[in-house]
Design an enzyme around this catalytic site. Sequence first.
Site, mmCIF file in Angstrom:
data_model
loop_
_atom_site.group_PDB
_atom_site.id
_atom_site.type_symbol
_atom_site.label_atom_id
_atom_site.label_comp_id
_atom_site.label_asym_id
_atom_site.label_seq_id
_atom_site.Cartn_x
_atom_site.Cartn_y
_atom_site.Cartn_z
ATOM 1 N N GLN A 159 -62.955 -9.024 19.088
ATOM 2 C CA GLN A 159 -61.887 -9.133 20.071
ATOM 3 C C GLN A 159 -60.634 -9.770 19.464
ATOM 4 O O GLN A 159 -59.614 -9.865 20.118
ATOM 5 C CB GLN A 159 -62.356 -9.980 21.268
ATOM 6 C CG GLN A 159 -63.582 -9.405 21.971
ATOM 7 C CD GLN A 159 -64.151 -10.283 23.075
ATOM 8 O OE1 GLN A 159 -65.334 -10.416 23.182
ATOM 9 N NE2 GLN A 159 -63.298 -10.882 23.905
ATOM 10 N N GLU B 106 -60.855 -11.512 34.561
ATOM 11 C CA GLU B 106 -61.986 -12.415 34.676
ATOM 12 C C GLU B 106 -62.095 -13.111 36.034
ATOM 13 O O GLU B 106 -63.108 -13.748 36.318
ATOM 14 C CB GLU B 106 -61.894 -13.454 33.556
ATOM 15 C CG GLU B 106 -61.884 -12.774 32.201
ATOM 16 C CD GLU B 106 -61.505 -13.672 31.031
ATOM 17 O OE1 GLU B 106 -61.960 -13.426 29.921
ATOM 18 O OE2 GLU B 106 -60.758 -14.645 31.245
ATOM 19 N N ARG C 256 -66.941 -13.432 30.225
ATOM 20 C CA ARG C 256 -65.856 -12.903 31.035
ATOM 21 C C ARG C 256 -65.138 -13.979 31.849
ATOM 22 O O ARG C 256 -64.929 -13.834 33.053
ATOM 23 C CB ARG C 256 -66.396 -11.813 31.966
ATOM 24 C CG ARG C 256 -65.315 -10.926 32.516
ATOM 25 C CD ARG C 256 -65.879 -9.776 33.299
ATOM 26 N NE ARG C 256 -64.796 -8.927 33.728
ATOM 27 C CZ ARG C 256 -64.915 -7.626 33.965
ATOM 28 N NH1 ARG C 256 -66.066 -7.023 33.795
ATOM 29 N NH2 ARG C 256 -63.886 -6.923 34.356
ATOM 30 N N CYS C 257 -64.847 -15.113 31.217
ATOM 31 C CA CYS C 257 -63.982 -16.064 31.917
ATOM 32 C C CYS C 257 -63.214 -16.853 30.893
ATOM 33 O O CYS C 257 -63.596 -16.919 29.739
ATOM 34 C CB CYS C 257 -64.770 -16.980 32.855
ATOM 35 S SG CYS C 257 -65.423 -18.485 32.149
#
Lengths: 788, 291, 157
Positions: A222, A742, A372-373
């Site tokens: 990423q 998110e 995902r946060c």
Amino acid sequence: MALRTSPEVGGMGHSIKRKEDPRFIRGKGTYVDDVQLPGMLYLDIVRSPHAHAKIVKIDAAKAMAVPGVLAVITGQDLAKYNLHWMPTLMSDTQMVLPVEKVMYQAQEVAAVLATSRYAAADGAAAVEVQYDPLPVVVDPKKALEPGAPVLRTDKKDKKDNHIWHWEWGDKGATDRAFGEAAVTVKEDIYLPRIHVASIETCGCVAHFDRVNDKLTVWMTTQAPHAIRTVFALVAGHVGLAEHKIRIISPDIGGGFGGKVPVYPGYVIAVAASVLTGKPVKWIEDRMENLQADSFARDYHITAELAAKKDGTLTALRIKTLADHGYTDAAANPSKFPAGLFHVCTGSYDLKAAHVEVDGAYTNKPPGGIAYRCSFRVTEAVHTIERMVDLMAHQLNIDPADFRMKNFVKPEQFPYKSALGWEYDSGNYGGALKKAMDTIGYADLRREQAEKRKRGQLMGIGISSFTEIVGAGPSKHFDILGLKMFDSCEIRVHPTGKAIARFGTKSQGQGHETTYAQILAEELGIPAQDIQVEEGDTDTAPYGLGTYASRSTPVAGAAAAVAARKVRDKARKIAAYLLEVAEDDLVWEPGKFSVKGAPSKSKTIQDIAFAAYTNHPQGMEAGLEAVSYYDPPNLTYPFGSYICVVDIDSGTGEVKVRRFVAIDDCGNIINPMIVQGQVHGGLTMGLAPALYEEISYDEIGNVRGGSFIDYLVPTAVETPKWETGHTVTPSPHHPLGAKGVGESATVGAPAAIANAVVDALWYLGVRHIDIPITPAKVWKLLREKGVTE
Amino acid sequence: MIPAAFEYHTPSTIGEATALLAKLGDDAKVLSGGQSLIPLMKLRLASPAHLVDINGIPGLSGIREADGFLRIGALTRESELEESEVVRSRYPLLHDTSKVIADPLVRNLATVGGNLAHGDPANDHPATMLALGAEIVAVGPKGERRVPIASFFTGPFATSLRPDEILVEIRIPSPPARSGGAYLKLERKVGDFATAAVAAQVTIGANGACEHVGIGLTNVGLTPIKATKAEAALKGKAPDEAAIKRAAELAAEASEPSADLRGSVEYKKDLVRVLTARALRKAVERAGSRR
Amino acid sequence: MLVKLSVNGEKHEANVEPRLLLVHMIREVLRLTGTHIGCDTTHCGACTILVDGQPVKSCTMFAVQAQGKQLMTVEGLEQNGKLHPLQEGFMAEHGLQCGYCTPGMLMTSYAFLKKHPKPSEDDIRWAISGNLCRCTGYVNIVKAVQHAAAAISQGGA
């Protein structure tokens, strides 16, 4: 936000179809395992069955006898190049391959290099390793007790398993507020280990070209640029210089934070390629992915909330024990070992707060990534939303009314929180009201009361979360010293088409579409005419990558700023072409026209052509710009979610009957994509709330280490999400946008947990840790005397 | 996850297949749907030296009612069962079961015979076949024999099939009028094995009493369990709430689950009680609608 | 062992080890990389293809078992430059994000719609329950399948 461009141009606010889809729906994406090079070798990894053990002997003889096996690589081999350890993002150290001992079950022990995937697997199965088991420490509380076995014996001065202590806020003021409080509530909340489980696992193809002395690595990352720098810093001493390293992040099959870290497999593959001069592929399987790649959460939280008699909240006090596994390999900005956990005052106007976190080593895999946060924000949101609900129920005030009373009010923005954050904008009451209207809150409460009379268990749960994303301002935010800016470079071609490159990397978020829309909005060039590229460090401008919902807040802002630079030059060219002063020109997306004479105009395409064919003397030719955007503040997306659950008193099953999500991510670039992000985020909120967990038995055996027991929800478990939004623009972002990828994952678990507790509160249930499994609910029901 | 190497055999007759099995002995495994075996091989929890693929043998597939039986060929795919009109209309218990085995894609390959021959107490068909009083038809070098389902499961992952035998057919007695059945499975998510599941089959006599009762339990013991005491308690009685509750309690007592990530022993036993009662109610209701 | 099979109407043959998984034959021998791998335990469905019209998980089948069979992969959906209505539906309804599960979802849905041309939402959810998606939350996948069902019933394919 009013639309400023036509659907053909497709600027902000248009639900244009995604530009990446045509290749994906044809099966023509290029994911890392699709990369196949001539002469490529394959790597497979031998992993430890023990959670803590000395390595007595690694016998490679049988493995070397397997046809196709070329080498068995051990920590001893890497130690010759001082590559057996590597730094983590939190400046701790992590083994690439062990020399002395293993620290968790499934840790890499040796690697087998072979001419095929199948031969490598046979070789890995044939490596014989002799272990001498050591005492295992699984529980972080026990890890910190006096006399616990010290795990990090590699650190000469380390006498315990305590990694760090971190605290934030005004302790004195907080303690005083608790002393004066009329009502306090206290709860232990555990957020278990979970795993992002992107459907594509991690892997790479490393290719060291001996002729050109250049290393190219296709990898599931990423953050390709940061990886390149890390590789150069870690392997500089063996001759890898940054200009000779090219990281290519191809199509990524989901990231969610799991593809931020550098895993040992990547490093071994690179080392193997450098040593052999051949391309080397390493693709982990699902069990390796779940058992060895970075975990998320594992926070043992004790929270206290204080209120006045009338229900006005006053203070929050939190102590947390963070289980990091055997090394602190969390992916947090350097200054924040507990991430942005101190956004835990949430959406509420608290006067005082204090947070303490201690990190502990255990015999578990390392990590502490996000799922995902943004950095530890779900931990914060889940805590405050559970505690607020607890307080509301304790005071016998409706949880919606209680939230409305205690929200930070719209007129208080920009709002300085008790823990020092400056919230940019918000209208929390507006989002909650919309959610209540959408779901029919009052009717549901009536239904619940009627059902309760009949012994039927129904619950309604609210979560009114505030996120903190878009890291971040360079004053406070860096990773390994690299400031957390991000970048966009735009080149407009002579015929008015353009290419734009970014320092981020989409993993499904749709950057090729949304970034093009930002540029379409700012330049009036149709989104279809703009090619967006990311992920190749040889071509893209430097950036810190995509995670923590930072793409829109940071790189999206860079796109706007770069586009405005292009527009500034375009204005000069237009003035020259129209023979007027720059100030006499008016911009509307796609063209400059002369004030008072709108028929005299030049389109951006005219201007682009002139930039290469007829530019003013003294001006450089071309039409391009680059921006490295350093955000002045973080952004604070928010929302209110309401969940309705029905509970089967016989089996303990929780069924999410309805779930309404109202999100506010500021101005929206592509409503279709935003809705898709919310749908996906909600599902990754549902998953840990009801299904997913990775746990360990007392000797460190992993439980939930494959999809047999790691329960990723299917379409059947997932409810039909109902979504909506309010729009409260960010005042400091060039587009007024905030980021949304998110939010739903952060906000949803608390809504579900609150709904379950809401259903059971009257029986005396005060809290349930997630995942709320049928077995847990059944146990509570039977304890409270409810049966079928 | 890569399986270990093996030799692959494709017999085209039962005779060839059983001869191969007789010759290869413990080194061989029969490959039918492969949906349990291949995952085990990929995990290298099973590494047979020989695979005997019986999919090329004609006549081992199909569903038909004949001679008072529903005859299901061993290679019949679960999806065929799910889509079968005769199963849907006359064997609701079997239809229920076929819909909750693994997931729809697995069901396109997984076979009814394989589900039984694997001997896994977590598989769904065993309990159903116990409740239905099925019999297994096996063929070996010495010919065909029939095994009542109640004596088929001999231990964890063990059946009374001999190493050189192949399960070729499952025969379920055709139910008389006023029969009904139901399969209720609690699974953590689609594709999971049951936390517990209960198969119930009843036939109601003209006097309103249960003439026949079959109750099978999934994944609550080392083998699939036939809850005989619960069956006996209900047999001859009107299936009223009290009788159903009593049978459900006896079924729970018959279960011998172990604790795992799905839940505690107590939880699973209680689930058996709850699901048995629900399955019996549904079975009785269905029996009532099938005169 | 020599395996002869047909993929998307084209005949192929290859000499393979019996243990070669069908998915590896498709991806690495035939180089059709649209079919993906997402787990080891037959749970995720990223590898779904059609074998004689039935959607199956190609990671749980050996290539030798596909001897003489007609296979179809995601690459076979588009015909003569025309996308299948499912492909159109997935784009129109935003039924994909990272795209990794998409080929499997498409193949499962393709076979499903052949058998069930007018499915309910619930039917669709059950039909795709052997395919995991981590990005979309399934809502838009369901819509994409409905979109395709409507297009097909109007003579789209």
